[in-house]
Design a protein around this motif. Structure first.
Motif, PDB file in Angstrom:
ATOM      1  N   ASN A  19      -5.025  23.007  65.410  1.00 37.00           N
ATOM      2  CA  ASN A  19      -4.951  23.600  66.751  1.00 37.00           C
ATOM      3  C   ASN A  19      -5.234  22.572  67.834  1.00 37.00           C
ATOM      4  N   MET A  20      -6.184  21.681  67.561  1.00 38.48           N
ATOM      5  CA  MET A  20      -6.509  20.640  68.528  1.00 38.48           C
ATOM      6  C   MET A  20      -5.335  19.680  68.700  1.00 38.48           C
ATOM      7  N   CYS A  21      -4.592  19.425  67.632  1.00 38.17           N
ATOM      8  CA  CYS A  21      -3.409  18.564  67.710  1.00 38.17           C
ATOM      9  C   CYS A  21      -2.358  19.190  68.619  1.00 38.17           C
ATOM     10  N   TYR A  22      -2.114  20.493  68.448  1.00 38.28           N
ATOM     11  CA  TYR A  22      -1.162  21.185  69.321  1.00 38.28           C
ATOM     12  C   TYR A  22      -1.633  21.153  70.773  1.00 38.28           C
ATOM     13  N   GLY A  23      -2.906  21.405  70.990  1.00 41.83           N
ATOM     14  CA  GLY A  23      -3.460  21.360  72.340  1.00 41.83           C
ATOM     15  C   GLY A  23      -3.359  19.970  72.947  1.00 41.83           C
ATOM     16  N   HIS A  24      -3.592  18.957  72.126  1.00 36.48           N
ATOM     17  CA  HIS A  24      -3.517  17.578  72.607  1.00 36.48           C
ATOM     18  C   HIS A  24      -2.087  17.232  73.028  1.00 36.48           C
ATOM     19  N   LEU A  25      -1.143  17.625  72.217  1.00 33.88           N
ATOM     20  CA  LEU A  25       0.258  17.357  72.562  1.00 33.88           C
ATOM     21  C   LEU A  25       0.666  18.108  73.827  1.00 33.88           C
ATOM     22  N   LEU A  26       0.355  19.403  73.882  1.00 36.20           N
ATOM     23  CA  LEU A  26       0.725  20.186  75.061  1.00 36.20           C
ATOM     24  C   LEU A  26      -0.029  19.740  76.306  1.00 36.20           C
ATOM     25  N   GLY A  27      -1.313  19.453  76.150  1.00 36.24           N
ATOM     26  CA  GLY A  27      -2.137  19.059  77.290  1.00 36.24           C
ATOM     27  C   GLY A  27      -1.776  17.705  77.866  1.00 36.24           C
ATOM     28  N   ASN A  28      -1.093  16.867  77.096  1.00 38.00           N
ATOM     29  CA  ASN A  28      -0.741  15.536  77.591  1.00 38.00           C
ATOM     30  C   ASN A  28       0.744  15.373  77.876  1.00 38.00           C
ATOM     31  N   ILE A  29       1.601  16.103  77.191  1.00 36.90           N
ATOM     32  CA  ILE A  29       3.046  15.946  77.396  1.00 36.90           C
ATOM     33  C   ILE A  29       3.562  16.875  78.487  1.00 36.90           C
ATOM     34  N   VAL A  30       3.090  18.119  78.515  1.00 38.94           N
ATOM     35  CA  VAL A  30       3.558  19.073  79.518  1.00 38.94           C
ATOM     36  C   VAL A  30       3.309  18.572  80.946  1.00 38.94           C
ATOM     37  N   PRO A  31       2.122  18.072  81.287  1.00 41.18           N
ATOM     38  CA  PRO A  31       1.934  17.572  82.653  1.00 41.18           C
ATOM     39  C   PRO A  31       2.866  16.399  82.989  1.00 41.18           C
ATOM     40  N   LEU A  32       3.088  15.548  82.019  1.00 48.70           N
ATOM     41  CA  LEU A  32       3.978  14.416  82.258  1.00 48.70           C
ATOM     42  C   LEU A  32       5.403  14.898  82.523  1.00 48.70           C
ATOM     43  N   LEU A  33       5.868  15.863  81.746  1.00 52.44           N
ATOM     44  CA  LEU A  33       7.206  16.420  81.962  1.00 52.44           C
ATOM     45  C   LEU A  33       7.316  17.115  83.319  1.00 52.44           C
ATOM     46  N   ILE A  34       6.298  17.883  83.686  1.00 49.85           N
ATOM     47  CA  ILE A  34       6.313  18.558  84.989  1.00 49.85           C
ATOM     48  C   ILE A  34       6.375  17.545  86.115  1.00 49.85           C
ATOM     49  N   ARG A  35       5.581  16.496  85.996  1.00 48.40           N
ATOM     50  CA  ARG A  35       5.566  15.469  87.040  1.00 48.40           C
ATOM     51  C   ARG A  35       6.897  14.725  87.125  1.00 48.40           C
ATOM     52  N   VAL A  36       7.475  14.402  85.993  1.00 46.68           N
ATOM     53  CA  VAL A  36       8.730  13.652  85.992  1.00 46.68           C
ATOM     54  C   VAL A  36       9.893  14.530  86.447  1.00 46.68           C
ATOM     55  N   LEU A  37       9.938  15.771  86.002  1.00 55.00           N
ATOM     56  CA  LEU A  37      11.070  16.640  86.324  1.00 55.00           C
ATOM     57  C   LEU A  37      10.972  17.287  87.703  1.00 55.00           C
ATOM     58  N   PHE A  38       9.787  17.711  88.121  1.00 55.94           N
ATOM     59  CA  PHE A  38       9.672  18.497  89.346  1.00 55.94           C
ATOM     60  C   PHE A  38       8.936  17.801  90.489  1.00 55.94           C
ATOM     61  N   ARG A  39       8.065  16.888  90.187  1.00 58.59           N
ATOM     62  CA  ARG A  39       7.243  16.274  91.241  1.00 58.59           C
ATOM     63  C   ARG A  39       7.312  14.758  91.170  1.00 58.59           C
ATOM     64  N   ARG A  40       8.453  14.222  90.880  1.00 66.15           N
ATOM     65  CA  ARG A  40       8.628  12.789  90.660  1.00 66.15           C
ATOM     66  C   ARG A  40       8.207  11.970  91.879  1.00 66.15           C
TER      67      ARG A  40
END
Length: 190
Positions: A19-40
């Protein structure tokens, strides 16, 4: 051969690490994707945002690796459990490490969605540390015993129901209760 408790801890740790692995991936990749796609534009123009994101990423990755290393069960070549690892459900520092990890993930996702002001969520960590330090160490040293300790002491001075019951038994001369000196040391037969 591992006992039942070790097997239970190992299985709980394996689930927690997954569960921590899933949280780590989501907690670190999702913000990066949001920033790159919507708030570049806002992200790339702000060196402060990049620095905060990198520091937060480094902190969350470090804590993730530490917890994973602590809780990973070791098995021998045949698959038998050698060590269950440290219990990741134990209170204290392990629990606080999880809290800091969750706050890091929250800060990363929140700042990506709501804006850079959300990094202020990190102020919760030193505030909690100060609160714990104050209640456990500083206040008792400066002002003597804290009020909660005083209440516990008053409870100990007062008689509990069991103590009252044993006192009545000793007054009746019940053989299950022994009296020694002025203090009543009660022992009961098993």
């Amino acid at each position: 051969m591992a006992n039942t408790s070790s097997k239970r801890i190992a299985s709980q740790n394996e689930v927690a690490i997954k569960n921590m692995c899933y949280g780590h991936l989501l907690g670190n990749i999702v913000p990066l994707l949001i920033r790159v796609l919507f708030r570049r534009e806002a992200f790339l123009l702000s060196k402060k945002a990049i620095a905060l994101y990198c520091v937060s990423l480094a902190l969350s990755h470090f804590l993730y690796r530490q917890l994973k290393r602590m809780g990973t069960p070791r098995r021998d070549s045949t698959g038998n459990l050698v060590s269950s690892g440290d219990d990741l459900n134990q209170p204290g520092m392990t629990d606080w490490t999880f809290d800091v990890l969750y706050i890091s993930w929250l800060a990363q996702v929140g700042s990506a969605i709501l804006g850079e002001w959300f990094w202020w969520i990190y102020i919760v960590i030193p505030t909690f540390v100060f609160y714990k330090s104050w209640t456990i160490f500083i206040s008792p040293m400066l002002f003597g015993r804290s009020s909660s300790l005083g209440q516990e002491e008053q409870k100990q001075e007062g008689s509990s129901k069991r103590q009252e019951k044993l006192k009545k038994r000793s007054e009746r001369g019940d053989p299950r209760v022994k009296q020694e000196g002025t203090w009543n040391t009660q022992t009961t037969r098993k």
